[in-house]
Enzyme design. Sequence first.
Site, PDB file in Angstrom:
ATOM      1  CG  MET A 158      -2.467  -1.001   0.875  1.00 45.70           C
ATOM      2  SD  MET A 158      -3.059  -1.381  -0.469  1.00 45.70           S
ATOM      3  CE  MET A 158      -3.706   0.083  -0.303  1.00 45.70           C
ATOM      4  CD  GLU A 194     -14.598   2.281   2.796  1.00 40.80           C
ATOM      5  OE1 GLU A 194     -15.553   2.001   2.945  1.00 40.80           O
ATOM      6  OE2 GLU A 194     -13.578   1.724   3.342  1.00 40.80           O
ATOM      7  CG  ASP A 210       9.417   0.063   5.634  1.00 43.12           C
ATOM      8  OD1 ASP A 210       8.402  -0.345   4.835  1.00 43.12           O
ATOM      9  OD2 ASP A 210      10.019  -0.823   6.908  1.00 43.12           O
ATOM     10  CB  SER A 237      -7.860  -2.733   5.801  1.00 45.28           C
ATOM     11  OG  SER A 237      -7.220  -3.018   5.200  1.00 45.28           O
ATOM     12  CG  HIS A 276      -9.869   2.336   3.338  1.00 38.14           C
ATOM     13  ND1 HIS A 276     -10.618   1.002   3.200  1.00 38.14           N
ATOM     14  CD2 HIS A 276      -8.496   0.783   3.576  1.00 38.14           C
ATOM     15  CE1 HIS A 276     -10.497   0.045   2.683  1.00 38.14           C
ATOM     16  NE2 HIS A 276      -8.968  -0.153   2.737  1.00 38.14           N
ATOM     17  CG  ASN A 303     -12.890  -3.810   3.733  1.00 37.51           C
ATOM     18  OD1 ASN A 303     -13.087  -3.979   2.583  1.00 37.51           O
ATOM     19  ND2 ASN A 303     -11.274  -3.279   4.338  1.00 37.51           N
ATOM     20  CE  LYS A 351      -3.175  -0.214  10.892  1.00 38.87           C
ATOM     21  NZ  LYS A 351      -2.314   0.005   9.746  1.00 38.87           N
ATOM     22  CD  GLU A 400      -5.811  -3.556   9.288  1.00 38.01           C
ATOM     23  OE1 GLU A 400      -5.656  -2.808   8.563  1.00 38.01           O
ATOM     24  OE2 GLU A 400      -6.822  -3.008   9.572  1.00 38.01           O
ATOM     25  CB  VAL A 422       2.861  -0.057   9.443  1.00 42.55           C
ATOM     26  CG1 VAL A 422       3.791   0.740   9.023  1.00 42.55           C
ATOM     27  CG2 VAL A 422       2.314  -0.535  10.512  1.00 42.55           C
TER      28      VAL A 422
HETATM   29  P1  NAD Z   1       2.448  -4.468   3.693  1.00 44.89           P
HETATM   30  O1  NAD Z   1       3.122  -6.020   4.402  1.00 44.89           O
HETATM   31  O2  NAD Z   1       3.485  -4.537   2.560  1.00 44.89           O
HETATM   32  O3  NAD Z   1       3.798  -3.039   4.472  1.00 44.89           O
HETATM   33  C1  NAD Z   1       3.608  -2.680   5.450  1.00 44.89           C
HETATM   34  C2  NAD Z   1       5.135  -2.118   5.442  1.00 44.89           C
HETATM   35  O4  NAD Z   1       5.102  -1.496   6.559  1.00 44.89           O
HETATM   36  C3  NAD Z   1       6.268  -3.271   4.918  1.00 44.89           C
HETATM   37  O5  NAD Z   1       7.766  -2.555   4.704  1.00 44.89           O
HETATM   38  C4  NAD Z   1       7.395  -2.901   6.783  1.00 44.89           C
HETATM   39  O6  NAD Z   1       8.450  -3.100   6.620  1.00 44.89           O
HETATM   40  C5  NAD Z   1       6.539  -2.126   7.459  1.00 44.89           C
HETATM   41  N1  NAD Z   1       6.816  -1.633   8.621  1.00 44.89           N
HETATM   42  C6  NAD Z   1       6.334  -2.687   9.993  1.00 44.89           C
HETATM   43  N2  NAD Z   1       6.329  -2.819  11.151  1.00 44.89           N
HETATM   44  C7  NAD Z   1       6.547  -0.486  11.254  1.00 44.89           C
HETATM   45  C8  NAD Z   1       7.387  -0.047  11.884  1.00 44.89           C
HETATM   46  N3  NAD Z   1       6.756  -0.008  12.877  1.00 44.89           N
HETATM   47  N4  NAD Z   1       7.940   1.147  11.363  1.00 44.89           N
HETATM   48  C9  NAD Z   1       8.186   1.237  10.157  1.00 44.89           C
HETATM   49  N5  NAD Z   1       7.118   0.445   8.391  1.00 44.89           N
HETATM   50  C10 NAD Z   1       6.881  -0.324  10.279  1.00 44.89           C
HETATM   51  O7  NAD Z   1       1.165  -4.476   4.441  1.00 44.89           O
HETATM   52  P2  NAD Z   1       0.047  -3.204   2.980  1.00 44.89           P
HETATM   53  O8  NAD Z   1      -0.448  -4.710   2.297  1.00 44.89           O
HETATM   54  O9  NAD Z   1       0.475  -2.705   2.189  1.00 44.89           O
HETATM   55  O10 NAD Z   1      -0.395  -2.883   4.570  1.00 44.89           O
HETATM   56  C11 NAD Z   1      -0.224  -1.715   5.068  1.00 44.89           C
HETATM   57  C12 NAD Z   1      -1.688  -1.347   5.219  1.00 44.89           C
HETATM   58  O11 NAD Z   1      -2.516  -1.259   4.702  1.00 44.89           O
HETATM   59  C13 NAD Z   1      -2.763  -2.200   6.212  1.00 44.89           C
HETATM   60  O12 NAD Z   1      -3.384  -1.946   7.461  1.00 44.89           O
HETATM   61  C14 NAD Z   1      -3.665  -2.808   5.708  1.00 44.89           C
HETATM   62  O13 NAD Z   1      -4.635  -2.864   6.568  1.00 44.89           O
HETATM   63  C15 NAD Z   1      -4.308  -1.704   4.644  1.00 44.89           C
HETATM   64  N6  NAD Z   1      -4.336  -2.075   3.336  1.00 44.89           N
HETATM   65  C16 NAD Z   1      -4.072  -2.840   3.172  1.00 44.89           C
HETATM   66  C17 NAD Z   1      -4.423  -3.322   2.122  1.00 44.89           C
HETATM   67  C18 NAD Z   1      -4.314  -4.566   0.884  1.00 44.89           C
HETATM   68  O14 NAD Z   1      -5.226  -4.690  -0.314  1.00 44.89           O
HETATM   69  N7  NAD Z   1      -2.940  -5.136   0.773  1.00 44.89           N
HETATM   70  C19 NAD Z   1      -5.603  -2.363   1.192  1.00 44.89           C
HETATM   71  C20 NAD Z   1      -6.392  -1.391   2.168  1.00 44.89           C
HETATM   72  C21 NAD Z   1      -5.751  -1.479   2.844  1.00 44.89           C
END
Ligand code: NAD
Length: 407
Positions: free
Chosen positions: A18, A156, A37, A123, A144, A194, A101, A96, A94
């Site tokens: 994301m 959203e 990150d 999400s 979102h 969702n 968070k 979920e 980061v």
């Molecule tokens: P992901 O696992 O692909 O990426 C998460 C990133 O966060 C990683 O690169 C990780 O190294 C980094 N991270 C973890 N802890 C950290 C910290 N303390 N400080 C800095 N970086 C940190 O996850 P994603 O799929 O990109 O999802 C991220 C968020 O977006 C979640 O809350 C998820 O629910 C939401 N989301 C995901 C989607 C989807 O389809 N993947 C859609 C909408 C919303």
Amino acid sequence: MSQTYDIKTAAVIGAGTMGRGIVMCLANAGVTVQWVDNNPQMLEQALASVADTYAHNVRQGRIDQAEADARLARVSAAADYAAIRNVDLVIEAVYENLELKQKIFRELDGLLKPEALLASNTSALDIDAIAAATKRPEQVLGLHFFSPAHIMKLLEIVRGAQTSPAALQAALALGKRMGKVSVVSGNCHGFIGNRMLHPYVLEARKMLLEGAYPQQIDAALQGFGFAMGPFRMYDVVGIDLEWRARELAGKGQDAPQVQVDNRLCEMGRFGQKSGNGYYHYEPGSRQAEHDPQVDALVLQVSEGLGFQRREIGPEEILERCLLALVNEGAKILQEGIAESARDIDLVYLNGYGFPADKGGPMAWADQQGLADIHQRLLALQTRQGDQWKPARLIGELAAQGKGFADR
Ligand code: NAD
């Protein structure tokens, strides 16, 4: 205090799926972005992937080289939170996890300038619980995005209990600059999209156990006009995301309707990304191919759980999946989570592949007539139980001969 926000600079926390899309949305809209990150390798890969995407856009003739260079020049890596202390907005993307968070928001709150806005791309998590970790809850909201964030039109915007009108206006203005279709949602688990998806997918999963197969359910919904049926969608999203979330939360793993998902994940069948999920994918292909092994697994799980399987036709599949969406949508409307039926429709049309010619789930229900929908929900309630109890709003509007759009 009447405050207006002008977002010129932003930071994105998280360089995963994301974060990458969100960074491009901001850079494309002229916002300077700093990227954080805690995994430096991830950040390096993410910067390279953004550069690749822009180079690809140039090859496709969508933007020229100068524009690609300008966009890329707006994005830079930041070593730590101290380096982003002057930004106007932070978007966190980061893992979920609420505690993670909250920790990040607490830390940022102590560092950022007082007028900075703080947003989460969660999400489903509680925006108020995230805002409570800060001393500026009126400047916290949900943004979102949908995956892939730089392509999907929907945004959203989640309004917390204390989010100020000015913060909301700033988010709406930013959504516009990014070319998004923005819909404001109240704060509840899963927000509009969702939250509605949950009962829809639940029906699909129950029907697997009762007698249907993934391909049959997807075919019925795709026949109705959905871009993808629920099982193809899970293959794209990754079946393992919810599996891991259930594992982490320590609950939900025993529910009968997730047993097929659990077995697929135990076999390493996570979806498209692993070449197998509910369907099979040839290397490098996104074409979902029917896999008889999955049908055998469905049969085995459902018989193991003691189900007497029966024929389930496309009419029943559509009836249960669509009415599950409509009934939850009506609850979302009556609770004031969505401001209008049109907003719910916009979410489903732009974020969930609902067929455009049907206008969205609420417009579709209006076309059927709410008196008819009410009767059909009552019939399902008699046959299958109280999860089908019609939302109060449907009964009220039906009695007045009105539709959702008249509200
Ligand atoms: P992901 O696992 O692909 O990426 C998460 C990133 O966060 C990683 O690169 C990780 O190294 C980094 N991270 C973890 N802890 C950290 C910290 N303390 N400080 C800095 N970086 C940190 O996850 P994603 O799929 O990109 O999802 C991220 C968020 O977006 C979640 O809350 C998820 O629910 C939401 N989301 C995901 C989607 C989807 O389809 N993947 C859609 C909408 C919303």
